[in-house]
Design a protein around this motif. Sequence first.
Motif, short mmCIF file in Angstrom:
data_model
loop_
_atom_site.label_atom_id
_atom_site.label_comp_id
_atom_site.label_asym_id
_atom_site.label_seq_id
_atom_site.Cartn_x
_atom_site.Cartn_y
_atom_site.Cartn_z
N ALA A 28 -87.56 -67.06 -22.07
CA ALA A 28 -88.02 -65.80 -21.48
C ALA A 28 -87.00 -65.21 -20.52
O ALA A 28 -87.12 -64.07 -20.10
N ARG A 29 -86.00 -65.99 -20.15
CA ARG A 29 -85.02 -65.51 -19.17
C ARG A 29 -83.67 -65.28 -19.86
O ARG A 29 -83.12 -66.21 -20.47
N ILE A 30 -83.20 -64.06 -19.82
CA ILE A 30 -81.93 -63.70 -20.47
C ILE A 30 -80.93 -63.36 -19.37
O ILE A 30 -81.21 -62.50 -18.54
N ARG A 31 -79.78 -64.01 -19.40
CA ARG A 31 -78.74 -63.73 -18.41
C ARG A 31 -77.52 -63.17 -19.14
O ARG A 31 -76.97 -63.84 -20.00
N PHE A 32 -77.14 -61.97 -18.78
CA PHE A 32 -75.99 -61.33 -19.42
C PHE A 32 -74.74 -61.58 -18.58
O PHE A 32 -74.75 -61.35 -17.36
N VAL A 33 -73.68 -62.03 -19.24
CA VAL A 33 -72.41 -62.25 -18.53
C VAL A 33 -71.68 -60.91 -18.42
O VAL A 33 -71.57 -60.17 -19.41
N VAL A 34 -71.23 -60.61 -17.22
CA VAL A 34 -70.50 -59.35 -16.98
C VAL A 34 -69.23 -59.67 -16.20
O VAL A 34 -69.08 -60.74 -15.63
N ALA B 178 -69.78 -62.77 -13.57
CA ALA B 178 -71.07 -62.86 -12.88
C ALA B 178 -72.15 -62.67 -13.94
O ALA B 178 -71.83 -62.55 -15.13
N GLU B 179 -73.39 -62.68 -13.52
CA GLU B 179 -74.45 -62.50 -14.50
C GLU B 179 -75.43 -61.43 -14.04
O GLU B 179 -75.59 -61.19 -12.84
N LEU B 180 -76.05 -60.81 -15.02
CA LEU B 180 -77.15 -59.88 -14.77
C LEU B 180 -78.38 -60.52 -15.38
O LEU B 180 -78.45 -60.74 -16.59
N SER B 181 -79.33 -60.83 -14.54
CA SER B 181 -80.50 -61.55 -15.02
C SER B 181 -81.59 -60.57 -15.45
O SER B 181 -81.79 -59.53 -14.82
N SER B 182 -82.25 -60.92 -16.53
CA SER B 182 -83.38 -60.10 -16.98
C SER B 182 -84.39 -61.01 -17.65
O SER B 182 -84.11 -62.18 -17.91
N ALA B 183 -85.55 -60.45 -17.91
CA ALA B 183 -86.61 -61.27 -18.51
C ALA B 183 -87.20 -60.54 -19.70
O ALA B 183 -87.08 -59.32 -19.82
N LEU B 184 -87.80 -61.31 -20.57
CA LEU B 184 -88.52 -60.72 -21.68
C LEU B 184 -89.97 -60.60 -21.24
O LEU B 184 -90.49 -61.46 -20.55
N ILE C 199 -72.89 -67.47 -12.55
CA ILE C 199 -73.51 -67.69 -13.86
C ILE C 199 -74.19 -69.05 -13.87
O ILE C 199 -73.58 -70.06 -13.53
N ALA C 200 -75.45 -69.06 -14.27
CA ALA C 200 -76.20 -70.32 -14.32
C ALA C 200 -75.88 -71.05 -15.63
O ALA C 200 -75.49 -70.42 -16.62
#
Lengths: 171, 158
Positions: A159-165, B41-47, A64-65
């Motif tokens: 513009a960058r969305i990071r979802f925590v899982v 962990a992370e799942l990265s995405s963009a708009l 995770i950033a």
Amino acid sequence: MKSPFKKMRAKRRDMPGTELALAAMVDMMINLLIFLLHLYGRNPLQSQPKDALELASSRSQDPIAVAVSVVVSLTAVSVRGETIVPLESRDGVPAYADGAVVDRALPELADRLRTALADAQENAAGEEVEPEVVVESDRRIPWSVLEPVVASAGDAGIARIRFVVRSRSKD
Amino acid sequence: MARPRRRMTADPPEINLVPLLDMVSLLIQLLLINAQFGVYAELSSALGQPVADDLPGLSLRVAIGPDGYQVSWQDGGSPQSRTFACELTPCQSPEAYDAVGLHALAAELKGANPDAASVELAPAETVPFEVMAATMDALRGSSDEAGALFPDIVLGAG
């Protein structure tokens, strides 16, 4: 006649003193401590997700950033522990109250993200900050609730969305 | 008779390391109890803007609806689509979505378009986040370079 116990005691007295090499042990422990502190320092999640927040699981192993964190639980959208927009339950499904969403976004959240981004930029001491947001969302949250969060981030210039899982091993 | 002079010897002072060791051991135990190695962990995405149909390239788009996946893409300028419906519609649970079929199609499209890396994800309003995460997994493939399919996920409107 000397008893066997007295003989053993006398023998033990004659042996040179054995000392524990504590210095080596301290070295090892300090290395272990540095490793653990380093590991903790790299974790951008300020706190472990609450029990009520069930994260989705994924095969992702990406670390995770560090970024502004938004938590979307079943009851509220919050930033840094402060509730920004409460959620209500409609037939057991989380939803926003009427009037909370304006033009597909949440104005309060967008303002808060703008402020957080400005703070991050100020703290970066001249370095360019990548506009990103980390979203900790409950797995049961529908897209109708997540979409305004994502749109608010877009309104704030992110513009960058990071979802925590919750990471699981590859199956 | 003079008494022999006894030489005064001073032992070097020793640091008592035992309390320090105690403290460090306790600290390590505390950190190990709280540590959760590699759990998150992370799942990265963009708009981004939806991929226009007339743009050159694959223009891959995956719509997630209550009945399953609807995949559309461009094949040499002609629009293609495929549906992966759940066995029972609407889908009864997140596991009912055919993520395996979607992954197989993504691998097939990646084989034909090795330079393509982006995909637009368009979930319907009722789709829960765990279905989105499973879909992202299916489209991203393995996170290592060799097995990556479409790592650039763009979130669009459903």
